[in-house]
Design an enzyme around this catalytic site. Structure first.
Site, PDB file in Angstrom:
ATOM      1  N   SER A 126       0.980  -1.428   0.043  1.00 21.35           N
ATOM      2  CA  SER A 126       0.216  -0.067  -0.062  1.00 21.35           C
ATOM      3  C   SER A 126       0.753   1.336  -0.133  1.00 21.35           C
ATOM      4  O   SER A 126       1.897   1.310   0.775  1.00 21.35           O
ATOM      5  CB  SER A 126      -0.920   0.146   1.163  1.00 21.35           C
ATOM      6  OG  SER A 126      -1.455   1.338   1.520  1.00 21.35           O
ATOM      7  N   TYR A 151      -1.827  -1.081  10.786  1.00 21.71           N
ATOM      8  CA  TYR A 151      -2.128  -1.717   9.551  1.00 21.71           C
ATOM      9  C   TYR A 151      -0.930  -1.304   8.643  1.00 21.71           C
ATOM     10  O   TYR A 151      -0.380  -2.128   8.002  1.00 21.71           O
ATOM     11  CB  TYR A 151      -3.440  -1.087   9.043  1.00 21.71           C
ATOM     12  CG  TYR A 151      -3.545  -1.331   7.328  1.00 21.71           C
ATOM     13  CD1 TYR A 151      -3.268  -0.302   6.771  1.00 21.71           C
ATOM     14  CD2 TYR A 151      -3.790  -2.459   6.758  1.00 21.71           C
ATOM     15  CE1 TYR A 151      -3.348  -0.264   5.415  1.00 21.71           C
ATOM     16  CE2 TYR A 151      -4.009  -2.519   5.667  1.00 21.71           C
ATOM     17  CZ  TYR A 151      -3.676  -1.524   4.773  1.00 21.71           C
ATOM     18  OH  TYR A 151      -3.778  -1.738   3.238  1.00 21.71           O
ATOM     19  N   LYS A 155       2.263  -3.878   6.390  1.00 22.92           N
ATOM     20  CA  LYS A 155       2.598  -3.759   5.135  1.00 22.92           C
ATOM     21  C   LYS A 155       4.144  -3.359   5.070  1.00 22.92           C
ATOM     22  O   LYS A 155       4.736  -4.035   4.285  1.00 22.92           O
ATOM     23  CB  LYS A 155       1.821  -2.512   4.415  1.00 22.92           C
ATOM     24  CG  LYS A 155       0.515  -2.812   4.142  1.00 22.92           C
ATOM     25  CD  LYS A 155       0.123  -4.169   3.671  1.00 22.92           C
ATOM     26  CE  LYS A 155      -1.230  -4.500   3.093  1.00 22.92           C
ATOM     27  NZ  LYS A 155      -1.631  -5.801   2.885  1.00 22.92           N
TER      28      LYS A 155
HETATM   29  C1  WQD Z   1      -9.822   9.141   1.347  1.00 22.64           C
HETATM   30  C2  WQD Z   1     -10.156  10.550   1.574  1.00 22.64           C
HETATM   31  C3  WQD Z   1     -10.296  11.078   3.658  1.00 22.64           C
HETATM   32  C4  WQD Z   1     -14.232   9.002   4.363  1.00 22.64           C
HETATM   33  C5  WQD Z   1      -7.285   4.133   3.351  1.00 22.64           C
HETATM   34  C6  WQD Z   1      -5.789   3.351   3.799  1.00 22.64           C
HETATM   35  C7  WQD Z   1      -5.216   3.008   2.587  1.00 22.64           C
HETATM   36  C8  WQD Z   1      -6.285   1.852   1.694  1.00 22.64           C
HETATM   37  C9  WQD Z   1      -7.548   2.989   1.673  1.00 22.64           C
HETATM   38  C10 WQD Z   1      -6.426  -0.149   2.901  1.00 22.64           C
HETATM   39  C11 WQD Z   1      -9.344  11.147   2.863  1.00 22.64           C
HETATM   40  C12 WQD Z   1     -11.787  11.547   3.232  1.00 22.64           C
HETATM   41  C13 WQD Z   1     -13.190   9.563   3.611  1.00 22.64           C
HETATM   42  C14 WQD Z   1     -15.297   9.969   4.651  1.00 22.64           C
HETATM   43  C15 WQD Z   1     -13.916  11.798   4.062  1.00 22.64           C
HETATM   44  N1  WQD Z   1      -6.754   0.940   2.804  1.00 22.64           N
HETATM   45  N2  WQD Z   1     -12.875  11.054   3.735  1.00 22.64           N
HETATM   46  N3  WQD Z   1     -15.183  11.469   4.588  1.00 22.64           N
HETATM   47  O1  WQD Z   1      -7.703   7.183   4.266  1.00 22.64           O
HETATM   48  O2  WQD Z   1      -6.616   7.681   1.818  1.00 22.64           O
HETATM   49  O3  WQD Z   1      -6.638   5.341   2.623  1.00 22.64           O
HETATM   50  O4  WQD Z   1      -7.906   3.530   2.813  1.00 22.64           O
HETATM   51  O5  WQD Z   1      -5.412  -0.765   1.976  1.00 22.64           O
HETATM   52  O6  WQD Z   1      -4.314   2.107   3.167  1.00 22.64           O
HETATM   53  O7  WQD Z   1      -4.872   4.269   4.502  1.00 22.64           O
HETATM   54  O8  WQD Z   1      -8.928   6.369   2.120  1.00 22.64           O
HETATM   55  O9  WQD Z   1     -11.305   6.614   1.592  1.00 22.64           O
HETATM   56  O10 WQD Z   1     -10.515   6.484   3.946  1.00 22.64           O
HETATM   57  O11 WQD Z   1     -10.217   8.560   2.391  1.00 22.64           O
HETATM   58  O12 WQD Z   1     -13.732  13.105   3.621  1.00 22.64           O
HETATM   59  O13 WQD Z   1     -16.471   9.643   5.165  1.00 22.64           O
HETATM   60  O14 WQD Z   1     -11.434  10.882   1.806  1.00 22.64           O
HETATM   61  O15 WQD Z   1     -10.133  12.374   4.872  1.00 22.64           O
HETATM   62  O16 WQD Z   1      -9.070  12.572   2.573  1.00 22.64           O
HETATM   63  P1  WQD Z   1      -7.336   6.569   2.720  1.00 22.64           P
HETATM   64  P2  WQD Z   1     -10.344   7.040   2.469  1.00 22.64           P
END
Ligand code: WQD
Length: 340
Positions: A126, A151, A155
């Site tokens: 990741s 997590y 990785k």
């Molecule tokens: C994306 C953006 C949030 C939800 C994580 C893990 C990564 C992978 C994917 C496993 C951010 C914003 C989110 C919400 C929001 N997981 N957001 N409101 O955190 O980049 O990555 O998930 O492999 O390893 O780190 O993904 O989709 O959670 O967030 O504003 O209800 O959307 O703040 O900026 P992230 P995400």
């Protein structure tokens, strides 16, 4: 027809990769413990490709069971290892559960691969290993930073374990694919992301809000130093990501790797803000999304998107689908699963 083991093959990325493997003529055996997936996905994969993958429900933490499996499948040509716990927030609350499930299982699989004559191993890594990179877009040479969650640490540790094992196992070749943000669903809308409970990730929360399961999307902060104040990520269509796994596996089977442990960033190379993802959804769905600006989420980095030069030029893979394609497929999937 080469036989490939896909661990976690009934999960979101795993199921899409099984479809692409079958499309390329591979024989697929799936191991899944069904802790974060449904057996129904097996039928759905079969309905897409017309080929039923072999399936074994197996907890990879059970070392004797893992040994017995490989004893019965000495003809495996490759392993694509997805099976792991992957909720960042949960990993902070339950670190030992994450270290046990993500690290022990990896060790048991590698121990079995050491016994085979040839072993080609694709590891689900990741972009989280980079933390907040100092330079954007992010290359594979960017320094691995101290993980922000157990997590992410699993990785980083996983990659090191694989690299050290490859050094002493001449017949073992491995590639770690560092995913950016996988989103979307297969065009058939028969497989897609199936979050259990309240979605942590942005796109399933958007589609569940639009279909009425969630009241309103909270945008976690609009005061970041970006062009619209919201965080930037590299959202990659899960089908493009799945195809990258098949290409990486073929690279190893055909001995085209330049070392026996390689890493590749798998992203589109384009960063999109949270508001741009919302705008894309509204465009492709024709629906306004109910959202509000909320406080920042702890642990979020400001911006991450891939430098895809190495994946494009060395791996010979390039993302073909756009953010709009991914959002349209995610919406079609959400509507399909709620229409039952
Ligand atoms: C994306 C953006 C949030 C939800 C994580 C893990 C990564 C992978 C994917 C496993 C951010 C914003 C989110 C919400 C929001 N997981 N957001 N409101 O955190 O980049 O990555 O998930 O492999 O390893 O780190 O993904 O989709 O959670 O967030 O504003 O209800 O959307 O703040 O900026 P992230 P995400």
């Amino acid at each position: 027809m080469a036989k490939i083991l896909v661990t976690g093959g009934l999960g979101f990325i795993g199921s899409h990769t099984v479809v692409e493997l079958q499309n390329k003529g591979f024989e697929v055996v799936i191991i899944d413990d069904l802790s974060n997936s449904s057996i129904d996905v097996l039928n759905r994969i079969t309905s897409i490709t017309g080929i039923a993958p072999s399936f074994e429900k197996l907890d990879l933490k059970d070392k004797p069971k893992v040994q017995a499996f490989f004893k019965a499948h000495q003809d495996i040509q490759g392993v694509i290892h997805f099976a792991a716990s992957k909720a960042v927030g949960e990993s902070v609350d339950k670190p030992l559960q994450y270290y046990e499930n993500n690290i022990n299982t990896l060790i048991y699989i590698l121990q079995e691969l050491q016994k085979l004559k040839t072993a080609n191993f694709i590891f689900s890594s990741s972009c989280t290993v980079y933390g907040q990179a100092d330079e954007l877009p992010i290359t594979e040479n960017a320094p691995v930073k101290k993980a922000e969650s157990p997590y992410g640490n699993t990785k980083q540790i996983g990659e090191e374990i694989i690299q050290d094992t490859c050094k002493v196992t001449s017949h073992l070749k491995a590639i770690a694919l560092r995913y950016f943000n996988p989103i979307g669903a297969h065009s058939s809308a028969k497989i897609g992301e199936l979050p259990i409970g309240v979605p942590q990730n942005l796109v399933p929360f958007i589609t569940q809000t639009a279909i009425g399961i969630r009241e309103q999307l909270s945008v976690f902060g609009d005061d970041y130093p970006t062009h619209d104040g919201t965080c930037i990520r590299d959202y990659i269509h899960v089908v493009d990501l799945a195809k990258a796994h098949v290409i990486a596996l073929q690279r190893l089977i055909e001995d085209k790797n330049t070392s026996n442990f390689e890493t590749f960033n798998v992203g589109t190379g384009t960063g999109s803000t949270v508001l741009e993802v919302i705008q894309s959804f509204e465009k492709v769905s024709g629906q306004k999304l109910n959202y509000k600006i909320a406080n920042r989420r702890a642990g979020d980095i400001i911006s991450a998107y891939a430098n895809t030069t190495k994946a494009n030029n060395e791996l010979g893979w390039k993302a073909e689908l756009t953010l709009d394609d991914a959002m349209a497929s995610a919406w079609k999937w959400e509507q399909e699963i709620r229409s039952k």
